[in-house]
Design a protein around this motif. Sequence first.
Motif, PDB file in Angstrom:
ATOM      1  N   GLU A   1       6.431  14.554  -0.555  1.00  0.00           N
ATOM      2  CA  GLU A   1       8.130  14.861   0.335  1.00  0.00           C
ATOM      3  C   GLU A   1       8.724  14.150   0.415  1.00  0.00           C
ATOM      4  OE1 GLU A   1       8.325  17.682   2.558  1.00  0.00           O
ATOM      5  OE2 GLU A   1       6.359  18.434   3.240  1.00  0.00           O
ATOM      6  N   ILE A   2       8.828  12.256  -0.257  1.00  0.00           N
ATOM      7  CA  ILE A   2       9.678  11.571   0.521  1.00  0.00           C
ATOM      8  C   ILE A   2       9.283  10.363  -0.730  1.00  0.00           C
ATOM      9  CG2 ILE A   2      10.040  11.507   2.638  1.00  0.00           C
ATOM     10  CD1 ILE A   2       8.259   9.251   3.083  1.00  0.00           C
ATOM     11  N   SER A   3      10.990   9.434  -0.777  1.00  0.00           N
ATOM     12  CA  SER A   3      10.486   8.670  -2.862  1.00  0.00           C
ATOM     13  C   SER A   3       9.767   7.277  -0.671  1.00  0.00           C
ATOM     14  CB  SER A   3      11.864   8.221  -2.793  1.00  0.00           C
ATOM     15  OG  SER A   3      12.198   9.475  -3.616  1.00  0.00           O
ATOM     16  N   SER A   4       9.027   7.026  -1.765  1.00  0.00           N
ATOM     17  CA  SER A   4       8.805   5.357  -0.010  1.00  0.00           C
ATOM     18  C   SER A   4       6.744   4.758  -1.478  1.00  0.00           C
ATOM     19  CB  SER A   4       7.983   5.943  -0.111  1.00  0.00           C
ATOM     20  OG  SER A   4       7.084   5.247   1.598  1.00  0.00           O
ATOM     21  N   GLN A   5       6.480   4.376  -0.512  1.00  0.00           N
ATOM     22  CA  GLN A   5       5.183   3.807  -1.616  1.00  0.00           C
ATOM     23  C   GLN A   5       3.989   4.280  -0.716  1.00  0.00           C
ATOM     24  OE1 GLN A   5       6.701  -0.228  -0.901  1.00  0.00           O
ATOM     25  NE2 GLN A   5       7.486  -0.992  -2.624  1.00  0.00           N
TER      26      GLN A   5
ATOM     27  N   ASP B   1      -8.523  15.934   7.616  1.00  0.00           N
ATOM     28  CA  ASP B   1      -8.295  14.808   7.335  1.00  0.00           C
ATOM     29  C   ASP B   1      -7.203  13.970   6.569  1.00  0.00           C
ATOM     30  OD1 ASP B   1     -10.935  15.300   8.116  1.00  0.00           O
ATOM     31  OD2 ASP B   1     -12.356  14.996   6.551  1.00  0.00           O
ATOM     32  N   VAL B   2      -6.794  12.784   6.827  1.00  0.00           N
ATOM     33  CA  VAL B   2      -5.797  11.588   6.370  1.00  0.00           C
ATOM     34  C   VAL B   2      -6.602  11.641   4.653  1.00  0.00           C
ATOM     35  CG1 VAL B   2      -4.271   9.474   7.039  1.00  0.00           C
ATOM     36  CG2 VAL B   2      -5.391  11.525   8.686  1.00  0.00           C
ATOM     37  N   LEU B   3      -5.572  11.439   4.060  1.00  0.00           N
ATOM     38  CA  LEU B   3      -6.339  11.097   2.939  1.00  0.00           C
ATOM     39  C   LEU B   3      -5.337   9.893   2.682  1.00  0.00           C
ATOM     40  CD1 LEU B   3      -5.626  14.821   0.667  1.00  0.00           C
ATOM     41  CD2 LEU B   3      -7.954  13.154   1.907  1.00  0.00           C
ATOM     42  N   LEU B   4      -4.106   9.208   2.724  1.00  0.00           N
ATOM     43  CA  LEU B   4      -3.253   8.197   2.135  1.00  0.00           C
ATOM     44  C   LEU B   4      -1.998   8.604   2.658  1.00  0.00           C
ATOM     45  CD1 LEU B   4      -1.598   9.350   0.428  1.00  0.00           C
ATOM     46  CD2 LEU B   4      -2.624   8.879  -1.454  1.00  0.00           C
ATOM     47  N   GLU B   5      -1.426   7.217   3.647  1.00  0.00           N
ATOM     48  CA  GLU B   5      -0.221   7.030   3.936  1.00  0.00           C
ATOM     49  C   GLU B   5       0.904   7.044   3.102  1.00  0.00           C
ATOM     50  OE1 GLU B   5      -0.645   5.485   8.470  1.00  0.00           O
ATOM     51  OE2 GLU B   5      -3.459   5.876   8.213  1.00  0.00           O
ATOM     52  N   LEU B   6       1.977   6.947   3.885  1.00  0.00           N
ATOM     53  CA  LEU B   6       2.530   6.660   2.553  1.00  0.00           C
ATOM     54  C   LEU B   6       3.880   5.675   4.034  1.00  0.00           C
ATOM     55  CD1 LEU B   6       4.698   9.484   0.992  1.00  0.00           C
ATOM     56  CD2 LEU B   6       3.191   7.637   0.566  1.00  0.00           C
TER      57      LEU B   6
ATOM     58  N   ALA C   1       4.489  11.975   6.211  1.00  0.00           N
ATOM     59  CA  ALA C   1       4.475  10.790   5.305  1.00  0.00           C
ATOM     60  C   ALA C   1       2.651  10.398   5.442  1.00  0.00           C
ATOM     61  CB  ALA C   1       5.139   9.883   5.421  1.00  0.00           C
ATOM     62  N   VAL C   2       2.426  11.236   6.578  1.00  0.00           N
ATOM     63  CA  VAL C   2       0.216  11.184   6.505  1.00  0.00           C
ATOM     64  C   VAL C   2       0.079  12.165   5.415  1.00  0.00           C
ATOM     65  CG1 VAL C   2      -1.203  11.049   8.003  1.00  0.00           C
ATOM     66  CG2 VAL C   2       0.994   9.920   8.937  1.00  0.00           C
ATOM     67  N   VAL C   3      -0.700  12.371   4.300  1.00  0.00           N
ATOM     68  CA  VAL C   3      -1.483  13.563   4.083  1.00  0.00           C
ATOM     69  C   VAL C   3      -2.506  13.370   3.878  1.00  0.00           C
ATOM     70  CG1 VAL C   3      -1.205  13.435   1.530  1.00  0.00           C
ATOM     71  CG2 VAL C   3       0.682  12.484   2.154  1.00  0.00           C
TER      72      VAL C   3
ATOM     73  N   GLN D   1      -4.559   6.275  -6.314  1.00  0.00           N
ATOM     74  CA  GLN D   1      -6.055   4.811  -5.842  1.00  0.00           C
ATOM     75  C   GLN D   1      -4.293   3.866  -5.303  1.00  0.00           C
ATOM     76  OE1 GLN D   1      -9.091   5.951  -7.811  1.00  0.00           O
ATOM     77  NE2 GLN D   1     -10.148   5.494  -5.860  1.00  0.00           N
ATOM     78  N   GLU D   2      -3.227   3.756  -6.009  1.00  0.00           N
ATOM     79  CA  GLU D   2      -2.341   2.538  -6.224  1.00  0.00           C
ATOM     80  C   GLU D   2      -2.606   2.012  -5.020  1.00  0.00           C
ATOM     81  OE1 GLU D   2       0.034   2.811  -9.704  1.00  0.00           O
ATOM     82  OE2 GLU D   2      -1.564   3.592 -10.758  1.00  0.00           O
ATOM     83  N   ASP D   3      -2.748   0.985  -4.113  1.00  0.00           N
ATOM     84  CA  ASP D   3      -2.163   0.966  -3.391  1.00  0.00           C
ATOM     85  C   ASP D   3      -0.755   0.343  -3.314  1.00  0.00           C
ATOM     86  OD1 ASP D   3      -1.899   0.249  -0.270  1.00  0.00           O
ATOM     87  OD2 ASP D   3      -3.197  -1.258  -0.238  1.00  0.00           O
ATOM     88  N   GLY D   4       0.355   0.260  -2.907  1.00  0.00           N
ATOM     89  CA  GLY D   4       1.338   0.165  -2.370  1.00  0.00           C
ATOM     90  C   GLY D   4       2.514  -0.105  -3.405  1.00  0.00           C
ATOM     91  N   SER D   5       1.540   1.064  -4.069  1.00  0.00           N
ATOM     92  CA  SER D   5       2.701   2.408  -5.442  1.00  0.00           C
ATOM     93  C   SER D   5       3.872   2.487  -5.078  1.00  0.00           C
ATOM     94  CB  SER D   5       1.713   2.690  -6.396  1.00  0.00           C
ATOM     95  OG  SER D   5       1.230   4.012  -5.614  1.00  0.00           O
ATOM     96  N   ASN D   6       5.254   2.464  -6.001  1.00  0.00           N
ATOM     97  CA  ASN D   6       5.910   3.677  -5.869  1.00  0.00           C
ATOM     98  C   ASN D   6       6.077   4.435  -6.160  1.00  0.00           C
ATOM     99  OD1 ASN D   6       7.746   1.443  -4.884  1.00  0.00           O
ATOM    100  ND2 ASN D   6       8.527   0.742  -6.954  1.00  0.00           N
ATOM    101  N   VAL D   7       6.280   6.059  -5.477  1.00  0.00           N
ATOM    102  CA  VAL D   7       5.846   7.312  -5.341  1.00  0.00           C
ATOM    103  C   VAL D   7       7.290   8.050  -5.042  1.00  0.00           C
ATOM    104  CG1 VAL D   7       3.766   7.404  -4.916  1.00  0.00           C
ATOM    105  CG2 VAL D   7       5.135   8.333  -3.153  1.00  0.00           C
TER     106      VAL D   7
END
Length: 414
Positions: free
Chosen positions: A79-83, A99-104, A232-234, A247-253
């Motif tokens: 929902e945001i442009s982030s990493q 359950d937490v899948l990933l964090e932005l 941001a906590v998906v 699965q790209e840690d640090g990638s821009n979204v």
Amino acid sequence: MDRPLSNQVRNKRMLSIWLKVSFAVLSIVLFAYSVNWFFTPSVKRSMLRTAIVSTQDLTVTINAGGLVVPLIEETMTSEISSQVKQINAEPGQKVQKGDVLLELDTQKVRLEIDNIQEKIALKDSQINSQKVISNKALNELNSQLELLTVDLESRETRKQKLVKLSKVGAFSSQDLLEAQLNVKRTLIEIRQLKQAKLDVKLSSQAQVDTLQLEKNILLKALDEQLRLKKAAVVRASLNGSISWLNQEDGSNVLAGQALAKIIDDSQYKIEATLSDFYASQLLPNMRATIRYQDQVIMGRLVQQTPTIENGVMKLSVVLDTPNTPTLKNNLRVDVGLITNKVEGGLALSKGPYVPGRGIHNVFVIRDNIAYRTQIEIGHSSTKLHEIRQGLNENDEVIISDMSDFAHLSEFAVN
């Protein structure tokens, strides 16, 4: 001198002649049979695949290829442009809702929250200032109104006194008129001050309402930013399995970009593909059979895509039992869309040498000889053909590929 042969000798000679003739005839027969056997085509029965014609009910179907897909699949987007700041799961993992899948990363969101909170504080200050200004103006008007009220009482008293004196001629009418005008003037001034008070209140309230509206807009923007910070906590939106994950840690979204897909792996449906040739035969909610190995699952057609690509339609079939344990995601299955039913007809199993509807030639085995026979095939199901003519019940028909023998009228089956 010749003597006649005895009967015993003659019998022995006749027997010898008959034996020789019989042996010659038998040799000729065996030779002819051998030649015929050598030049007559034959096939080992073990090389053939056959089926027996039987009487049974036939479910007429249109066959399609199917793929097992989840009945419920949800895609979680950013929902945001982030990493991507941290990855807490992996594809194929079982998850529970929440359950937490990933964090932005939320740095930009936090800065925006701080900015909005400062603007809200500024609006609060402006509202308070406007109220102070309004109260000050009202206090000044109230003071003026109090003074005019005193003046009115004084001028009203003087007017009453002059009215009494004018009745006895102790005072001039000019003074009385002036006193009356002073009273009217004072009343007008009081009315003007009261209207000024009302105007100040209305003006001040309008400015306060405007500032309050601007504050409410900022509060809504703050709520949205707080929601985005929380988003941001998906988290998993349902119980199931992760079918895909960024699965790209640090990638821009970017906002709206997919981050993960969750499937409910307890319920499935079928997505089928079918030639557009059969489009006219499809009906909403028509029944369907789904075959996987030796299992048959019933379902119904619920959706047909309006667009056709390369002559192929896409269909969606829901199952009567969507939680069938043997079904797995991306499993290939056979789909039969039921168009008709034939009761008590002759049926023959499908095979490479038994084509579809129409007049065709097949080989029927009788006494170890395969005879070419013309038959008419009617409807077809997933595994059977309806035989309209040319065959009888219990006939044994070769259903394997016999294209190499198609020119023969018969051949031996060893």
